[in-house]
Motif scaffolding. Structure first.
Motif, PDB file in Angstrom:
ATOM      1  N   ASP A 165      21.539  39.235  23.312  1.00  0.00           N
ATOM      2  CA  ASP A 165      22.863  38.856  23.776  1.00  0.00           C
ATOM      3  C   ASP A 165      23.888  39.943  23.438  1.00  0.00           C
ATOM      4  N   ASN A 182      21.269  30.389  19.114  1.00  0.00           N
ATOM      5  CA  ASN A 182      22.618  30.221  19.634  1.00  0.00           C
ATOM      6  C   ASN A 182      23.400  29.030  19.067  1.00  0.00           C
ATOM      7  N   ARG A 238      22.942  31.916  35.359  1.00  0.00           N
ATOM      8  CA  ARG A 238      23.295  30.690  34.625  1.00  0.00           C
ATOM      9  C   ARG A 238      23.817  29.638  35.591  1.00  0.00           C
TER      10      ARG A 238
HETATM   11 MO   LIG Z   1      24.170  33.856  24.326  1.00  0.00          MO
END
Ligand SMILES: [Mo]
Ligand SMILES: Nc1nc2c(c(=O)[nH]1)N[C@H]1C(S)=C(S)[C@@H](COP(=O)(O)OP(=O)(O)OC[C@H]3O[C@@H](n4cnc5c(=O)[nH]c(N)nc54)[C@H](O)[C@@H]3O)O[C@H]1N2
Ligand SMILES: Nc1nc2c(c(=O)[nH]1)N[C@H]1C(S)=C(S)[C@@H](COP(=O)(O)OP(=O)(O)OC[C@H]3O[C@@H](n4cnc5c(=O)[nH]c(N)nc54)[C@H](O)[C@@H]3O)O[C@H]1N2
Ligand code: SF4
Length: 768
Positions: A144, A113, A633
């Protein structure tokens, strides 16, 4: 040496945050080499002062004593500090030996990432991949957004042609599987989403969120609907069905630029709202109501993100979201889902000069499955293989087995499914090099770790994110500090690695010389007879700056090397002063000019996607599991790697299992109980133990645990993170469960068993 004294003047620097996709402008106050403070940059043309706790923590990151400042070499099983020359010597000795003995595919590469947030990595990784000449390329995209690229590639002809909500003019925003209040947006660069959503509501608009958890974004919404994890495909099909059944399809201006409408109508026939409703946990009338509201609101948009990508039907979901926007006349319209027009590096602008206004350019479109992985025959997408295949490619003997690996800014031991298997496979490699700033769960396996500059020591220009932004802009940050002594810039490190990988290491050129050579060759190829003029015009620049100048100048707002004197150059963007950059205005309609499909039309019924629908239809007959697990998250976390920073680590424990009180009562669990979460995967039974936190935010039958934790493995250097390590969600997940079209891992909705751990005391949560 730091010679800062009390008399050293304090200076202010404007700087784009490189930590997430929101790309906030920051103001960094500095005295000598010390960071005094970091705040949101109020005058930033794009982010207007917004900042989150991670932006503030850039100071901690810069100062973190555990952050690597020299290369590390593993000697007798332990990592020791080394000079750059020692590191290069080790790599030059060992990497080509693997290639010579086992062939090019024997060296794999994984990029993670942070690579997409660093211009040096973004622009030079391709050089290394080319030099390696290996098929074994993996990235976090298959953890993702790969379904997003796939749909864009098939429908519009370019992987990065991604429509984003035009939030400032939108009056109905439907969000699935995204929590931008916390994540700050993804595949949609939208700093301060919350304020923009509130403004939408203040002008009478509505926001609806579909999520198995009543998230921070859902709490802000006018309506939140729980959905059974993994059932989005059914909801979306039911909505598309409704559009056709109720005569709500209206493509408007795009009718003459789209093909495949009848095929779509036919394909969705079986998926009536009544058929899909039980599976979604959403009533048939609600499914219809959502479709009607979308169709009947003049300015409306559907946005879906990772919760809809990392599941069995990631590609179908993303396609159906694009269809909903298109079929309701909201695609490429103000207030709908629009395509940003980036100032630099966007492949969907490169052909514009050759296109007449009002026409499209028949392009080559995208190709899928040009090659497949060796062991599971998983098809490539965008030139890479599913990261779920990485472990088996390292473990399985035979020609093409991965014997050496290069990792670039990635921590798959925590971030990819079945991290423990990956970890074991990494420990068996003949050689491993990591470009990384920490000695962590993955890089502890590396024979050589090459560190990166601190973000404050690096220049910054976002390569992908202006292609995904809520508004068009061009912003550049100069480094706040010069590099620490000896520290190579990312582009230099990648060029040296590429030179070794391509077998040119015997002629030791400097990175600057290599860069000059490669740049000259590229310009020759691109500009032919005009190349010398381009070289002259960019003389004095090097590395990413030089590539950026060319990209800006030849881009859609560029000065075209003097032909458009008012156009952009790097110097102009750099000179934009206290505004932090140049605003290029609200999003504008870009179709048909932007289309690059073979037909020159939006190809709305790609065969590969239609062929996947029977799988969904058959799935409707499957029983729904009693309990499934999803992720989560947190505003103070960033995947697997920011748990070592004091300002983020403090506060309550975040790696907890959220359980609905009804599930807790059924299973006899109290707040704080230690539970064993178990799954049955293709590799056998897996389990982890986590602490329960009761929450009516959860949909009953769904438990949520964040990913990126489990910092208790030996051989790492993350002192703070190790004090409160949490557990690795990905140890439970199955690397062989993936969306067959995009290769994206299924990270959401897998069945799980949960029982109290016998004899464990209910713990009070640790607080830092
Ligand atoms: Mo991501
Ligand atoms: N179960 C579950 N798993 C998930 C997800 C999920 O939602 N659920 N999310 C997935 C998603 S969306 C993603 S993107 C992946 C992320 O997974 P990865 O791409 O593997 O990224 P991170 O885990 O963030 O690890 C980043 C690595 O980069 C290093 N690093 C940080 N900054 C720099 C730098 O400037 N230079 C270099 N060279 N290295 C740097 C860090 O030390 C760390 O080792 O995780 C995925 N994993
Ligand atoms: N603070 C913070 N910010 C981050 C990151 C981070 O780790 N921390 N990571 C960054 C990265 S790499 C990325 S890719 C982005 C991701 O950004 P987002 O896509 O906004 O990711 P999440 O916050 O994980 O939101 C996904 C949502 O999907 C829901 N969900 C889970 N399963 C399903 C399902 O089957 N259907 C539906 N409809 N919803 C489901 C989850 O409950 C969750 O609320 O965030 C980025 N920003
Ligand atoms: S929202 Fe993202 S870009 Fe903005 S300050 Fe936070 S981490 Fe940085």
């Amino acid at each position: 040496m730091d010679s800062t004294t009390a008399d050293t003047p304090i200076t202010l620097h404007h700087r784009i945050c490189p930590l997430c996709e929101a790309c906030c402008g920051l103001t960094v106050q500095v005295q000598g080499r010390k960071v005094i403070s970091i705040r949101g940059h109020d005058d930033d043309v794009f982010s207007a002062g917004y900042i989150c706790p991670k932006g503030v923590a850039l100071k901690d990151l810069h100062e973190d004593p555990d952050r690597l400042r020299t290369p590390m070499i593993k000697r007798n099983g332990r990592h020791v500090e080394a000079t750059w020359e020692e590191a290069w010597a080790e790599i030059a000795q060992r990497l080509p030996a693997v290639q010579a003995a086992h062939g090019r595919d024997a060296v794999g590469l994984v990029a993670g990432n942070p690579s997409s947030h660093k211009i040096g990595l973004m622009l030079y990784l391709g050089r290394l991949i080319k030099a390696l000449g290996s098929r074994n390329i993996f990235t976090a995209a298959t953890l993702d957004q790969m379904p997003r690229h796939l749909s864009s590639g098939l429908l519009f002809g370019q992987w990065m042609s991604v429509p984003v909500p035009d939030i400032e003019r939108c009056d109905f925003l439907l969000i699935l599987g995204a929590n931008p209040v916390v994540s700050n947006g993804s595949m949609w660069t939208v700093p301060n989403f919350k304020a923009k959503a509130r403004a939408l509501q203040a002008r009478g608009g509505q926001m609806v969120v579909i999520d198995p958890r009543r998230t921070e974004t859902a709490a802000l919404a006018d309506t939140h609907l729980f959905i059974r994890p993994g059932a989005d495909v059914f909801l979306l099909l039911g909505m598309v069905h409704t559009l056709f059944a109720e005569g709500l399809v209206q493509l408007g201006r795009l009718a003459e630029w789209a093909q495949g409408l009848e095929q779509v109508r036919e394909a969705v026939q079986p998926f009536t709202p009544e058929v899909v409703a039980p599976r979604c946990g959403i009533a048939a009338d609600t499914v219809r109501g959502l479709a009607r509201q979308l169709a009947q609101t003049p300015h409306a948009s559907v946005y879906a993100r990772i919760g809809t990508c990392t599941q069995h039907y990631g590609a179908l979901n993303t396609w159906l979201v694009d269809l909903l926007n298109l079929l309701t006349g909201h695609l490429d319209e103000p207030g709908g889902a629009m395509f940003p027009k980036a100032a630099a590096f966007a492949l969907n602008t490169s052909h514009l000069a050759a296109t007449q206004p009002g026409q499209s350019l028949k392009g080559r479109g995208v190709a899928l499955g040009r090659f497949s992985s060796r062991v599971s025959a998983a098809p490539e997408v965008m030139g890479e293989l599913p990261i779920g295949c990485l472990a088996e490619e390292m473990e399985t003997p035979g020609a093409g087995q991965i014997k050496a690996l290069i990792t670039v800014a990635t921590n798959p031991v925590l971030s990819a499914p079945n991290g423990p298997r990956l970890s074991a496979a990494l420990s068996q490699l003949d050689f491993m090099v990591s470009m990384d700033i920490y000695l962590n769960e993955t890089t502890r396996h590396a024979d050589v770790i090459l560190p990166a500059p601190s973000p404050l020591e690096d220049l910054h220009y976002d390569v992908p994110y202006p292609q995904l932004s809520w508004r068009n802009h061009a912003r550049y940050s100069a480094p706040v500090f010069g590099p620490a002594a000896e520290q190579a810039m990312d582009w230099e490190t990648l060029l040296r690695l590429a030179a070794i990988a391509s077998g040119e290491a015997t002629t030791p050129a400097t990175a600057a010389q290599l860069d000059d050579q490669l740049f000259a060759q590229d310009m020759q190829r691109r500009f032919g007879a005009l190349a010398p003029a381009v070289l002259a015009a960019t003389a004095g620049l090097r590395g990413p700056d030089r590539l950026l100048d060319v990209a800006l100048r030849t881009g859609p707002y560029g000065d075209q090397f003097g032909q458009q004197p008012d156009g952009l150059t790097l110097a102009k963007v750099q000179a934009s002063g206290p505004s932090g950059g140049i605003d290029l205005g609200p999003l504008q309609p870009r179709l048909p000019e932007m289309l690059m499909t073979p037909s020159g039309l939006i190809e709305m019924a790609p065969a590969a996607l239609l062929a996947d629908l029977p799988r969904a239809l058959a799935d409707l007959q499957q029983p729904t599991p009693e309990l499934v697990i999803i992720g989560r998250r947190d505003a103070r976390s960033n995947n697997s790697w920011m748990h070592n920073l004091p300002t983020l680590a403090k506060g309550p424990m975040r790696c907890t299992a959220l359980v609905h009180p009804a599930d807790a009562a059924r299973l006899g669990l109290a707040e704080g109980a230690l539970v064993r979460l178990s799954t049955r995967t293709s590799q056998g039974a897996q389990h982890i133990d986590a602490q329960v936190s009761l929450s009516s935010e959860m949909m009953p039958g769904v438990v949520s645990l964040p990913h990126g934790w489990g910092h208790d493995l030996p051989g790492t250097q993350l002192q703070l993170a190790a004090q409160r390590p949490g557990v690795n969600l990905n140890a439970l997940l199955d690397e062989n469960q993936r969306d067959p079209l995009s290769g994206t891992a299924v990270l959401s909705g897998l069945p799980v068993e949960m029982v109290a751990v016998e004899g464990a005391k209910t713990k009070v949560f640790t607080h830092f």
